[in-house]
Design a protein around this motif. Structure first.
Motif, short mmCIF file in Angstrom:
data_model
loop_
_atom_site.label_atom_id
_atom_site.label_comp_id
_atom_site.label_asym_id
_atom_site.label_seq_id
_atom_site.Cartn_x
_atom_site.Cartn_y
_atom_site.Cartn_z
N THR A 1 7.94 7.50 -5.00
CA THR A 1 8.37 7.33 -3.61
C THR A 1 7.41 6.51 -2.77
O THR A 1 7.51 6.44 -1.55
N GLN A 2 6.42 5.92 -3.41
CA GLN A 2 5.44 5.09 -2.70
C GLN A 2 5.18 3.84 -3.53
O GLN A 2 5.31 3.87 -4.76
N ALA A 3 4.77 2.78 -2.86
CA ALA A 3 4.40 1.57 -3.60
C ALA A 3 2.98 1.72 -4.14
O ALA A 3 2.12 2.33 -3.48
N VAL A 4 2.73 1.18 -5.31
CA VAL A 4 1.34 1.10 -5.79
C VAL A 4 0.62 0.02 -4.98
O VAL A 4 1.23 -0.69 -4.17
N ARG A 5 -0.65 -0.14 -5.23
CA ARG A 5 -1.42 -1.20 -4.54
C ARG A 5 -1.23 -2.48 -5.35
O ARG A 5 -1.94 -2.71 -6.34
N ALA A 6 -0.22 -3.26 -4.97
CA ALA A 6 0.07 -4.52 -5.68
C ALA A 6 -0.37 -5.69 -4.81
O ALA A 6 -0.33 -5.61 -3.57
N PRO B 1 -4.23 1.42 -8.79
CA PRO B 1 -3.56 2.71 -8.61
C PRO B 1 -3.72 3.22 -7.19
O PRO B 1 -4.45 2.63 -6.38
N LEU B 2 -3.07 4.34 -6.89
CA LEU B 2 -3.12 4.88 -5.52
C LEU B 2 -4.54 5.27 -5.11
O LEU B 2 -4.90 5.14 -3.93
N SER B 3 -5.32 5.73 -6.06
CA SER B 3 -6.59 6.37 -5.70
C SER B 3 -7.76 5.41 -5.52
O SER B 3 -8.84 5.84 -5.13
N HIS C 1 0.86 -1.18 0.00
CA HIS C 1 0.00 0.00 0.00
C HIS C 1 0.89 1.23 0.00
O HIS C 1 2.06 1.16 0.41
N PRO C 2 0.38 2.37 -0.47
CA PRO C 2 1.25 3.54 -0.64
C PRO C 2 1.77 4.14 0.67
O PRO C 2 2.94 4.49 0.75
N ALA C 3 0.90 4.28 1.67
CA ALA C 3 1.37 5.00 2.87
C ALA C 3 0.45 4.74 4.06
O ALA C 3 -0.77 4.61 3.91
N PHE D 1 -1.44 5.97 7.53
CA PHE D 1 -2.19 7.18 7.86
C PHE D 1 -2.78 7.87 6.62
O PHE D 1 -2.74 9.10 6.50
N THR D 2 -3.26 7.07 5.69
CA THR D 2 -3.97 7.62 4.53
C THR D 2 -5.33 6.90 4.46
O THR D 2 -5.44 5.75 4.88
N PRO D 3 -6.34 7.58 3.93
CA PRO D 3 -7.70 7.03 4.08
C PRO D 3 -7.99 5.76 3.30
O PRO D 3 -8.62 4.83 3.83
N VAL D 4 -7.59 5.72 2.02
CA VAL D 4 -7.92 4.52 1.24
C VAL D 4 -7.22 3.30 1.86
O VAL D 4 -7.83 2.23 2.06
N CYS D 5 -5.94 3.48 2.21
CA CYS D 5 -5.18 2.38 2.82
C CYS D 5 -5.82 1.94 4.13
O CYS D 5 -5.87 0.73 4.44
N THR D 6 -6.31 2.88 4.90
CA THR D 6 -6.95 2.54 6.18
C THR D 6 -8.19 1.69 5.93
O THR D 6 -8.40 0.66 6.59
C1 BEZ Z 1 -4.91 6.74 0.40
O1 BEZ Z 1 -4.69 5.62 0.87
O2 BEZ Z 1 -5.90 7.39 0.72
C2 BEZ Z 1 -3.95 7.31 -0.58
C3 BEZ Z 1 -2.60 7.03 -0.48
C4 BEZ Z 1 -1.73 7.57 -1.40
C5 BEZ Z 1 -2.21 8.40 -2.40
C6 BEZ Z 1 -3.56 8.63 -2.51
C7 BEZ Z 1 -4.45 8.09 -1.60
#
Ligand code: BEZ
Length: 239
Positions: A134-139, A156-158, A47-49, A51-56
Motif C-alpha cells: 500500500t506504499q511506494a518503495v523508494r524508487a 527499501p522503506l527503512s 517515497h512511502p509516506a 509525515f514519516t521520519p526517513v522520508c522527512t
Molecule cells: C520513514 O520514512 O520513516 C518510513 C516510511 C515507511 C516505512 C518505514 C519508514
C-alpha cells in the motif's frame, strides 16, 4: 503477503525504455509528463509516506540540494500515494518546524504528486508488494531529455537514499553522453574516464592513439583518459 502466495507480475519500465506518460495533480499544480519536461533531465522519485521520519530527512536533503540539480538542468518530481492536503501539510511542517543535521527552513519548491489512485506509481513499478502493498518503495528514475529512462535505483522503506550518489549519477550520465566515454567505479568530475582502446570498433572519433599522453591503457581492454573537471562541469551544467 503470504510467503507462498503468488505475486502479481507487473510490467515494470526498464533502463532504455520510454518513460510512461502521465498527468498528475501536484503541490505545484497539474503536471503533464513528458510534455512539461521536454529539453530537461528529470528525476522522478517516490517515497512511502508523508509525515514519516526517513522520508522527512530525504525531502530536507533533496530540498537543500534542489539548486544543484536545477543547475544541471534536472527537474525533480516527488511522489507518494498520499493526497494533496497531506502533502501540503507535511511540506509546511518541514519548512516551519523541522531542524535536522543543520538543515532548517527548507522549502520544497519542486512538485510532489498526489498519487492516491496509485496510477503513476503502478506505471513505474513503484509498488512492490513484497516490501509494501500500500506504499511506494523508494524508487528513483532518471529520465533524459528524450524521455528515455537511463537509470533506476530502488531502496527499501527503512533506508534513506544517499543524495550525493543521486547527484553523482546525474553528472556521470551527462558526462558519459557528452564525452562518449564510460565512468569507472566511484567516478567523480576530475577523475579519468574509460575510453575504447586504440584500434577497437565504434566511436571512431573517440578512438585513442597509443601516443596520446592523456590515455593510459591498463590492459588491452581497459583504457582511461584524463578529463578535466572544468571541461566536464562547463559541458554538463546548464545544458
Ligand atoms: C520513514 O520514512 O520513516 C518510513 C516510511 C515507511 C516505512 C518505514 C519508514
Amino acid at each position: 503477503m503470504e510467503e507462498n502466495q503468488e505475486r502479481e507480475i507487473v510490467a515494470m519500465p526498464r533502463i532504455g525504455d520510454k518513460a510512461p506518460a502521465f498527468t498528475a495533480k501536484t503541490t505545484q499544480g497539474e503536471i503533464k509528463f513528458p510534455d512539461d519536461y521536454k529539453g530537461h533531465w528529470t528525476i522522478l522519485f517516490s517515497h512511502p509516506a508523508d509525515f514519516t521520519p526517513v522520508c522527512t530527512s530525504e525531502f530536507m536533503t533533496f530540498g537543500k540540494m534542489a539548486g544543484q540539480f536545477e543547475e544541471a538542468n534536472c527537474k525533480l518530481i516527488g511522489l507518494s500515494v498520499d493526497g494533496l492536503y497531506s502533502h501540503i501539510a507535511w511540506l509546511r511542517t518541514i519548512k516551519e518546524k523541522i531542524e535536522f543535521k543543520g538543515m532548517k527552513n527548507i522549502e520544497i519548491k519542486f512538485p510532489l504528486i498526489d498519487d492516491v489512485s496509485m496510477n503513476v506509481a503502478s506505471k513505474f513499478g513503484m509498488i512492490q508488494p513484497g516490501e509494501a502493498a500500500t506504499q511506494a518503495v523508494r524508487a528513483v528514475f532518471y529520465i533524459d531529455p528524450r524521455g528515455i529512462i537511463r537509470t533506476i535505483i530502488y531502496y527499501p522503506l527503512s533506508i534513506g537514499r544517499n543524495f550525493d550518489e543521486l547527484y553523482r549519477v546525474l553528472i556521470a550520465l551527462k558526462t558519459t553522453d557528452e564525452f562518449a566515454c564510460a565512468a569507472p567505479a566511484d567516478w567523480r568530475p576530475g577523475d579519468e574516464v574509460i575510453v575504447p582502446p586504440a584500434g577497437s570498433c565504434g566511436m571512431a572519433e573517440q578512438r585513442m592513439s597509443k601516443s596520446d599522453p592523456d590515455v593510459t591503457c591498463h590492459d588491452w581492454f581497459f583504457c582511461t583518459r584524463k578529463l578535466d573537471k572544468d571541461e566536464v562541469l562547463k559541458k554538463v551544467l546548464k545544458k
